[in-house]
Write a protein that holds these residues in place. Structure first.
Motif, PDB file in Angstrom:
ATOM      1  N   GLN A 179       0.841  -1.210   0.000  1.00  0.00           N
ATOM      2  CA  GLN A 179       0.000   0.000   0.000  1.00  0.00           C
ATOM      3  C   GLN A 179       0.872   1.254   0.000  1.00  0.00           C
ATOM      4  O   GLN A 179       0.591   2.219  -0.712  1.00  0.00           O
ATOM      5  CB  GLN A 179      -0.917   0.019   1.224  1.00  0.00           C
ATOM      6  N   ILE A 180       1.911   1.244   0.811  1.00  0.00           N
ATOM      7  CA  ILE A 180       2.815   2.399   0.890  1.00  0.00           C
ATOM      8  C   ILE A 180       3.519   2.601  -0.451  1.00  0.00           C
ATOM      9  O   ILE A 180       3.681   3.737  -0.907  1.00  0.00           O
ATOM     10  CB  ILE A 180       3.810   2.233   2.052  1.00  0.00           C
ATOM     11  N   ALA A 181       3.909   1.504  -1.090  1.00  0.00           N
ATOM     12  CA  ALA A 181       4.530   1.599  -2.414  1.00  0.00           C
ATOM     13  C   ALA A 181       3.595   2.325  -3.378  1.00  0.00           C
ATOM     14  O   ALA A 181       4.003   3.259  -4.071  1.00  0.00           O
ATOM     15  CB  ALA A 181       4.880   0.208  -2.931  1.00  0.00           C
ATOM     16  N   LEU A 182       2.332   1.924  -3.402  1.00  0.00           N
ATOM     17  CA  LEU A 182       1.350   2.573  -4.282  1.00  0.00           C
ATOM     18  C   LEU A 182       1.135   4.039  -3.911  1.00  0.00           C
ATOM     19  O   LEU A 182       1.022   4.891  -4.783  1.00  0.00           O
ATOM     20  CB  LEU A 182       0.019   1.823  -4.238  1.00  0.00           C
ATOM     21  N   MET A 183       1.088   4.312  -2.622  1.00  0.00           N
ATOM     22  CA  MET A 183       0.843   5.678  -2.151  1.00  0.00           C
ATOM     23  C   MET A 183       2.004   6.619  -2.452  1.00  0.00           C
ATOM     24  O   MET A 183       1.839   7.840  -2.420  1.00  0.00           O
ATOM     25  CB  MET A 183       0.556   5.677  -0.651  1.00  0.00           C
ATOM     26  N   THR A 184       3.161   6.057  -2.734  1.00  0.00           N
ATOM     27  CA  THR A 184       4.328   6.888  -3.024  1.00  0.00           C
ATOM     28  C   THR A 184       4.759   6.793  -4.488  1.00  0.00           C
ATOM     29  O   THR A 184       5.875   7.184  -4.838  1.00  0.00           O
ATOM     30  CB  THR A 184       5.507   6.523  -2.096  1.00  0.00           C
ATOM     31  N   GLY A 185       3.866   6.277  -5.324  1.00  0.00           N
ATOM     32  CA  GLY A 185       4.114   6.306  -6.760  1.00  0.00           C
ATOM     33  C   GLY A 185       4.817   5.099  -7.334  1.00  0.00           C
ATOM     34  O   GLY A 185       5.287   5.148  -8.470  1.00  0.00           O
ATOM     35  N   TYR A 186       4.897   4.019  -6.583  1.00  0.00           N
ATOM     36  CA  TYR A 186       5.547   2.805  -7.077  1.00  0.00           C
ATOM     37  C   TYR A 186       4.504   1.702  -7.237  1.00  0.00           C
ATOM     38  O   TYR A 186       3.996   1.177  -6.256  1.00  0.00           O
ATOM     39  CB  TYR A 186       6.642   2.337  -6.115  1.00  0.00           C
ATOM     40  N   GLY A 187       4.210   1.375  -8.478  1.00  0.00           N
ATOM     41  CA  GLY A 187       3.257   0.313  -8.761  1.00  0.00           C
ATOM     42  C   GLY A 187       3.843  -1.070  -8.546  1.00  0.00           C
ATOM     43  O   GLY A 187       3.125  -2.038  -8.368  1.00  0.00           O
ATOM     44  N   ASP A 188       5.151  -1.142  -8.543  1.00  0.00           N
ATOM     45  CA  ASP A 188       5.849  -2.417  -8.390  1.00  0.00           C
ATOM     46  C   ASP A 188       6.454  -2.493  -6.985  1.00  0.00           C
ATOM     47  O   ASP A 188       7.395  -1.764  -6.654  1.00  0.00           O
ATOM     48  CB  ASP A 188       6.934  -2.519  -9.453  1.00  0.00           C
ATOM     49  N   TYR A 189       5.928  -3.381  -6.159  1.00  0.00           N
ATOM     50  CA  TYR A 189       6.370  -3.567  -4.776  1.00  0.00           C
ATOM     51  C   TYR A 189       7.869  -3.855  -4.707  1.00  0.00           C
ATOM     52  O   TYR A 189       8.591  -3.287  -3.893  1.00  0.00           O
ATOM     53  CB  TYR A 189       5.560  -4.709  -4.162  1.00  0.00           C
ATOM     54  N   THR A 190       8.346  -4.729  -5.577  1.00  0.00           N
ATOM     55  CA  THR A 190       9.757  -5.125  -5.566  1.00  0.00           C
ATOM     56  C   THR A 190      10.653  -3.935  -5.895  1.00  0.00           C
ATOM     57  O   THR A 190      11.688  -3.720  -5.254  1.00  0.00           O
ATOM     58  CB  THR A 190      10.000  -6.280  -6.577  1.00  0.00           C
ATOM     59  N   TYR A 191      10.252  -3.158  -6.876  1.00  0.00           N
ATOM     60  CA  TYR A 191      11.051  -1.984  -7.252  1.00  0.00           C
ATOM     61  C   TYR A 191      11.062  -0.961  -6.118  1.00  0.00           C
ATOM     62  O   TYR A 191      12.091  -0.364  -5.808  1.00  0.00           O
ATOM     63  CB  TYR A 191      10.522  -1.364  -8.545  1.00  0.00           C
ATOM     64  N   PHE A 192       9.913  -0.769  -5.484  1.00  0.00           N
ATOM     65  CA  PHE A 192       9.836   0.131  -4.323  1.00  0.00           C
ATOM     66  C   PHE A 192      10.839  -0.304  -3.260  1.00  0.00           C
ATOM     67  O   PHE A 192      11.590   0.522  -2.724  1.00  0.00           O
ATOM     68  CB  PHE A 192       8.422   0.155  -3.745  1.00  0.00           C
ATOM     69  N   CYS A 193      10.846  -1.583  -2.919  1.00  0.00           N
ATOM     70  CA  CYS A 193      11.762  -2.094  -1.888  1.00  0.00           C
ATOM     71  C   CYS A 193      13.217  -1.886  -2.287  1.00  0.00           C
ATOM     72  O   CYS A 193      14.059  -1.526  -1.458  1.00  0.00           O
ATOM     73  CB  CYS A 193      11.489  -3.572  -1.611  1.00  0.00           C
ATOM     74  N   LYS A 194      13.502  -2.075  -3.570  1.00  0.00           N
ATOM     75  CA  LYS A 194      14.865  -1.890  -4.076  1.00  0.00           C
ATOM     76  C   LYS A 194      15.299  -0.426  -3.938  1.00  0.00           C
ATOM     77  O   LYS A 194      16.406  -0.134  -3.475  1.00  0.00           O
ATOM     78  CB  LYS A 194      14.926  -2.332  -5.543  1.00  0.00           C
ATOM     79  N   VAL A 195      14.439   0.497  -4.334  1.00  0.00           N
ATOM     80  CA  VAL A 195      14.753   1.926  -4.240  1.00  0.00           C
ATOM     81  C   VAL A 195      14.879   2.337  -2.770  1.00  0.00           C
ATOM     82  O   VAL A 195      15.811   3.054  -2.395  1.00  0.00           O
ATOM     83  CB  VAL A 195      13.691   2.784  -4.963  1.00  0.00           C
ATOM     84  N   PHE A 196      13.962   1.884  -1.932  1.00  0.00           N
ATOM     85  CA  PHE A 196      13.998   2.226  -0.511  1.00  0.00           C
ATOM     86  C   PHE A 196      15.325   1.785   0.102  1.00  0.00           C
ATOM     87  O   PHE A 196      15.974   2.543   0.806  1.00  0.00           O
ATOM     88  CB  PHE A 196      12.826   1.582   0.243  1.00  0.00           C
TER      89      PHE A 196
END
Length: 159
Positions: free
Chosen positions: A126-143
């Motif tokens: 949900q946080i990934a989507l709320m911050t503009g990342y549709g891809d959970y895995t990519y969000f985790c990688k960037v974070f």
């Protein structure tokens, strides 16, 4: 002599000696110096005016990013929303922020993600989507790249 000493801390002799060392300048030299001072003053004022305009643009940029943090944000959209050209937008970002627009948007998204992870019991997806990342895995990688810790560990550490 006593008055000079009381008011300035220097004796009349010291003041007279200092005055005698002053080199007289021609009117042309004085006018040239005045023009130099005028040019410096104009430069400083112009620099301050540009800085204020840059600060206002950065404030508008921050507001736009905050309002659209969950959406894809392109430089074209930013230019249209902020009424500036692409070159100016990129120049101001480099000068005022020390980074490019994409890096700044990522920074803002990661700040928001950190806040959401620490303050709300939302899933990481949900946080990934709320911050503009549709891809959970990519969000985790960037974070992880930005914060040197996974979102899950960050949450445990702050919770």
């Amino acid at each position: 002599d006593r008055y000079a000493s009381q008011s300035t801390g220097y004796s009349l002799h010291d003041l007279t000696a200092a005055i005698s060392k002053v080199r007289y300048r021609s009117m042309n030299e004085i006018q040239a110096a005045a023009k130099i001072l005028e040019a410096i003053t104009s430069y400083v004022l112009l620099h301050e005016l540009i800085s204020v305009k840059h600060e206002r643009l950065i404030e508008k940029l921050d507001r736009y990013i905050a309002d659209h943090i969950a959406d894809p944000i392109t430089s074209r959209q930013l230019c249209q929303a902020l009424h500036v050209g692409r070159t100016r937008l990129y120049d101001v970002a480099r000068q005022s922020l020390g980074m490019g627009i994409t890096a700044y948007i990522t920074l803002k998204r990661m700040e928001k993600a950190r806040s959401l992870l620490a303050d709300f019991d939302l899933s990481i997806a949900q946080i990934a989507l709320m911050t503009g990342y549709g891809d959970y895995t990519y969000f985790c990688k960037v974070f992880r790249k930005v914060h040197h810790i996974t979102p899950t560990r960050y949450r445990r550490k702050t919770g």
